[in-house]
Motif scaffolding. Sequence first.
Motif, PDB file in Angstrom:
ATOM      1  N   ALA A 151       0.816  -1.224   0.000  1.00 11.90           N
ATOM      2  CA  ALA A 151       0.000   0.000   0.000  1.00 11.90           C
ATOM      3  C   ALA A 151       0.845   1.268   0.000  1.00 11.90           C
ATOM      4  CB  ALA A 151      -0.943   0.008   1.196  1.00 11.90           C
ATOM      5  N   GLY A 152       2.122   1.162   0.376  1.00 11.71           N
ATOM      6  CA  GLY A 152       2.985   2.343   0.387  1.00 11.71           C
ATOM      7  C   GLY A 152       2.641   3.344   1.474  1.00 11.71           C
ATOM      8  N   THR A 156      -8.819   6.245   2.552  1.00  5.60           N
ATOM      9  CA  THR A 156      -7.545   6.102   1.851  1.00  5.60           C
ATOM     10  C   THR A 156      -7.754   5.456   0.493  1.00  5.60           C
ATOM     11  OG1 THR A 156      -6.426   5.845   3.978  1.00  5.60           O
ATOM     12  CG2 THR A 156      -5.204   5.205   1.996  1.00  5.60           C
ATOM     13  N   ASP A 157      -7.250   6.099  -0.559  1.00  6.78           N
ATOM     14  CA  ASP A 157      -7.329   5.529  -1.907  1.00  6.78           C
ATOM     15  C   ASP A 157      -6.264   4.454  -2.085  1.00  6.78           C
ATOM     16  OD1 ASP A 157      -9.396   7.251  -2.593  1.00  6.78           O
ATOM     17  OD2 ASP A 157      -8.023   8.811  -3.288  1.00  6.78           O
ATOM     18  N   VAL A 158      -6.619   3.410  -2.804  1.00  5.17           N
ATOM     19  CA  VAL A 158      -5.695   2.316  -3.061  1.00  5.17           C
ATOM     20  C   VAL A 158      -4.745   2.713  -4.187  1.00  5.17           C
ATOM     21  CG1 VAL A 158      -5.493  -0.092  -3.790  1.00  5.17           C
ATOM     22  CG2 VAL A 158      -7.370   0.612  -2.296  1.00  5.17           C
ATOM     23  N   LYS A 159      -3.457   2.474  -3.979  1.00 11.29           N
ATOM     24  CA  LYS A 159      -2.455   2.769  -5.004  1.00 11.29           C
ATOM     25  C   LYS A 159      -2.302   1.549  -5.908  1.00 11.29           C
ATOM     26  CE  LYS A 159       0.100   5.971  -2.053  1.00 11.29           C
ATOM     27  NZ  LYS A 159       1.407   6.287  -1.426  1.00 11.29           N
ATOM     28  N   GLU A 204      -0.862   1.749  -9.076  1.00 13.77           N
ATOM     29  CA  GLU A 204       0.169   1.954 -10.088  1.00 13.77           C
ATOM     30  C   GLU A 204       1.248   0.875  -9.963  1.00 13.77           C
ATOM     31  OE1 GLU A 204      -0.798   4.181  -7.954  1.00 13.77           O
ATOM     32  OE2 GLU A 204      -1.876   5.705  -9.105  1.00 13.77           O
ATOM     33  N   TYR A 210      -3.823  -5.443  -9.041  1.00 14.49           N
ATOM     34  CA  TYR A 210      -4.734  -4.409  -8.581  1.00 14.49           C
ATOM     35  C   TYR A 210      -5.335  -3.629  -9.756  1.00 14.49           C
ATOM     36  CZ  TYR A 210      -3.958  -4.849  -3.572  1.00 14.49           C
ATOM     37  OH  TYR A 210      -3.957  -5.296  -2.278  1.00 14.49           O
ATOM     38  N   THR A 211      -4.599  -3.546 -10.857  1.00  8.57           N
ATOM     39  CA  THR A 211      -5.144  -2.845 -12.028  1.00  8.57           C
ATOM     40  C   THR A 211      -6.380  -3.560 -12.556  1.00  8.57           C
ATOM     41  OG1 THR A 211      -2.930  -2.072 -12.628  1.00  8.57           O
ATOM     42  CG2 THR A 211      -4.607  -2.031 -14.345  1.00  8.57           C
ATOM     43  N   HIS A 244      -9.116  -3.142 -10.030  1.00  3.54           N
ATOM     44  CA  HIS A 244      -9.559  -1.749 -10.032  1.00  3.54           C
ATOM     45  C   HIS A 244     -10.507  -1.482 -11.205  1.00  3.54           C
ATOM     46  CE1 HIS A 244      -9.158   2.485 -11.336  1.00  3.54           C
ATOM     47  NE2 HIS A 244      -9.232   2.747 -10.039  1.00  3.54           N
ATOM     48  N   LYS A 272     -11.336   6.493  -8.504  1.00  8.76           N
ATOM     49  CA  LYS A 272     -10.556   6.348  -7.273  1.00  8.76           C
ATOM     50  C   LYS A 272     -11.289   5.404  -6.328  1.00  8.76           C
ATOM     51  CE  LYS A 272      -7.017   9.108  -7.927  1.00  8.76           C
ATOM     52  NZ  LYS A 272      -5.618   8.648  -7.834  1.00  8.76           N
ATOM     53  N   THR A 298     -11.268   3.303  -2.678  1.00  8.66           N
ATOM     54  CA  THR A 298     -10.686   3.235  -1.332  1.00  8.66           C
ATOM     55  C   THR A 298     -10.501   1.778  -0.941  1.00  8.66           C
ATOM     56  OG1 THR A 298     -12.846   3.256  -0.261  1.00  8.66           O
ATOM     57  CG2 THR A 298     -11.814   5.397  -0.714  1.00  8.66           C
TER      58      THR A 298
END
Length: 444
Positions: free
Chosen positions: A368-369, A403-406, A408, A413-414, A417, A428, A430
């Motif tokens: 998640a960074g 919190t938005d999920v990253k 990239e 996840y792409t 998403h 966006k 979460t």
Amino acid sequence: MKKVGNHTSFSRILLFFLALSLTIPFTSFAQETAAPATEAAAPADAAAAPAAGAGDPVKGKELFNSLCAACHKLDAKSTGPALRGVADKHDRAWLYKWIHNSSEMIKAGDPAAVKLFAENNNSVMTPFPQLSEGDIDNILAYTSAPAPVIEKKDAPVAAAAEGGSSNTLILGALVLVLVVLIVMLVLVNRTLRRVAAANGVVVVTEQRTSLWRAYVKNQFLVLVTAILLLLASSYFLYGYLMQIGVDQGYEPVQPIHFSHKIHAGDNGIDCKYCHSSARVSKASGIPSLNVCMNCHKNINEFAGDKDSVYVDHSKEFYSGEIKKLYDAVGWDPATQKYTGKQKPVKWVRVHNLPDFVYFNHSQHVSVAGVECQTCHGPVETMEVMRQHAPLTMGWCVNCHRETDVKVEGNEYYTKVHDELAKKYGKQKLTAADMGGTECGKCHY
């Protein structure tokens, strides 16, 4: 009419003592505040002139800190010997050769080189052929400077003592004024009663029903008060019960003092250098003392500026904590060797989640960074580590909702998403949109 006495003369005496008591503290305070102004007018001591001799000690200090400080200290043995006054122990031409390439001198059998190599546990010195003789002269000029003399500053203590005595004097004067006023009120009350008695004036005291009895007789007020007390007690009881197990602000004292303010703040050490398992494991882990020794093998005393804003304790205190580290790992700084005698350090855990809660550091840190400060607060400003966030279920759920999920750089996840973006009609997403509020995510 009965004569009561000469009250005018008595009041004049009281006013005289009142004025005298007010004059004394302000006069003494003005005299004491004049002293710092006189001291401030004194000229500052002139800066010490650089040491005479060949080489520039200022440039030498820069070279020493960048090239030599990793293995050498001026006044203490480290990986290599202490270097203060080294120019007086060896010939300068010999020092040029030694610094340029010490290994060649040892192989050639130079007696002084072989002896120095043996005295320092056969530690190989890095060659510096890029240094010119002028650079070496600058370094030697810096190492030849006399050791600084640490003077004890007694003046601030004396000034603090004088300030405390002046405050005590002012407080005493105010107490005296208060006592005089109380005495005056008592005497005036007594005098008025005597005058009233002499003139035949009768003071009538009105009989009133007490407020408490009136309140008890009013049943409506009693009922409203009972309801308010019941609601208030329920509110505070609920708040108390909801705080059970919430240790926000918990700040235990550790067996070895570790300043995050110095390490993570001033020195800029990355959190994940010490807590390396946070990137790949569920728990962030407690760093082993071997990680500490990566730096403190050569840092055996506190070298920071004692007047810096990040220092909360004295230099002696921080140096003493480093000695506790050495004692725990069994390190002898004099011989630069491990003794083999180790002692366990009983660290006190700060953050502790219940057993029925699952939390994975690597999922948040690596995937998640999330920055460490998001949950642990501004660690780089903490002298003593404390629990910054409440770590409650509501706090975690709100974070997942906001919190938005990253996505990239992550094909998995792409894909997810894209599917969820079509479902919810937004770009966006979460953590809650991706199932972050499901019970089974944290409780299973």
